[in-house]
Design an enzyme around this catalytic site. Sequence first.
Site: not given
Lengths: 325, 359
Positions: A129, A60
């Site tokens: 998540h 990321e």
Amino acid sequence: MPQRNIVEAINSALTDEMQADQRVMVLGLDVGKLGGVFRTTSGLIEKFGSERVVDTPLAEASIVGASLGLALAGMVPVAEIQFLGFTAQAFHQIGPQLGKYRQRSRGRYHCQVTIRAPFGGGIRSPEFHSDAVEAQFVQAPGIKIVMPSNPYDAKGLLIEAIRDPDPVLFCEPDRLYRSGKAEVPDGAYTVPFGKASLVREGDNVTLVAWSAAVELCLRAADALAADGISAAVLDLRTLVPLDVETLCTQVAKTGRCVVVHEAPLSAGFGAEVSATLMEEIFYDLDAPVMRVGAFDVPFPAASLEDHYLPSLDRVVKAVKRTMES
Amino acid sequence: MSARAVVSKNRPVAMQRQVLQPDGKLVDGAQPMEEEFLLEALRWMMKSRLYDHRVIGLQRQGQFGVYSPGMGQEASIVGSAMAVDPARDWMVPQYRELMASVHHGLPLEVISSQYLGKIGPARIPEGVKVLPTQVAIAAQLPQATGLAWGLKLRGEDSVVIAYIGDGGSSEGDFHEGLNLAGVTKAPIVFFLSNNQWAISTSRRVQTATRSFALRAAGYGFDGVEVDGNDVMAVYAATRAAVDKARKGGGPSLVEATTYRMSFHNTTDNPSRYQDPKDYEEAKTRDPIERVQKYLASIGLWDGKKDEAWTEELREENDRALKLAAEAQPPNPDDVFANVYQDPPLRIVRQRSELAGGQR
């Protein structure tokens, strides 16, 4: 007019902008042939090729860091972080780097970068998540934070984000991705930042929310109507910039306010909304501003999420408490 | 000399691990730099060291900000900068390569004004292909990769050189930046100055690998080790990597082995952690002295020339420092400058609050 859900609205925004501007590119995990884990980028690689729709390594920080560099090179990157919770792995490249680059370079450089990230509970996803960490980025000046709640806004706000010369964190409510269709025009249009939207009129109380919590507030307003309470719902749409004027004008009209968000209560953006109302319109308030958030514990196992997230019942109870004051 | 092939500005060059020995003698079979080119390199190295001495003095008198000198590393700083083309290549500095940025076109008075808190005058001028210094260690690497990747996508004939140190190689961004560069075949050279120290942390406890250059293999591109105190070798290795990147050959990692012959920055005290013997040993490998010895051996250097150059370079540096000192200091209102193109209303209000208006 064509009907689209949020997934289709986002896909339409990306398609329109990539068609109109050769510099626009999409990068992130699985955004290519798979079309993203929620299919928001479906079909883009076929239309625009693998140079402009790029499956990146699973990292990321480099998705965001490289986007900064791509922007300096003259591209207009739209990066996808697969879930907002995983921005933790890129946090230093978002707030400290993207957010400060214009200032650190004394205005020589700016970063026209959009980071898209789905988030929120209610879809039984595994840990990390669902984390609603949007408020963490409010403490990162230089970043704009956009939280659409419906298909029309999702497309218009995303096009506005892509065209914005400054970095934008664009958080998508995954629970609402396919929950319903609305009129979403073909072709590009924009929804401006910093303009809250009164999605339901009401006289007794204003429910303030953003993203998926707007949908919860609309259901709460229906339930309250049955009890004779007329609740307005104000969708902030963007946290940065915050539409202080509409917020204050609207809450002053009803004299009562409940802020609802999916993030943990303490130091959530609801605290900012509440403090702003105290500072600006204290004497127009008939009752203390109430907040309903998730509890101040880590997001639990999916089997417990309905007990953790703000519920219809908790919003209704908060409104009734504020009505009693 | 004339029989030997020489390295010049306009000719491709092969990687060389060492060209000039610490004693100022050429390595057998190595290709030295053309004389004019080497004199240019020496001038930049001397300029760098003289500037360091000058501003450390100023800092001690409270007339300059916290400063990280490049002493001992001048060959790496200058040799690498000379291998890229300021007209088309981009430089992504860390913070100790001040004179590399100056070589790349950033005026010395501009970068000096940054240390004096002169916000506006410190802005990198349009057309100068240098990014701001970076003290969030290694954060610049994924950014540099993105820049190189983007330049490639835009069809530009540019290469990026990105600086990092031995300590910085431990950061996650080092891994992510280099990995993405390998995958995208970005035209970039990662220049790692292994100066043996990350503030007080020795290179020996930074990593168990014996070579930083070896790591490139894990990313699918070449890594080379070079004597970082040998400006000719640094130039050759970097230039070979730049040429390769420009031809579409993708990234390289150049590890320049050198020694930080000073403190991390002006707040540091190396006597607490550095063995004086290491420093004395490093002095025998001084990057500037070895070039002067070599040039003296071919009749191009002597005490008189040294004196004359030192005088000229001091004046040059002082002119820049004077310009920086005279540059406009910031206004309180500059707190708000360059955060957003269109600042949110809230910031506009805060700005007027600072100016003494109503909230």
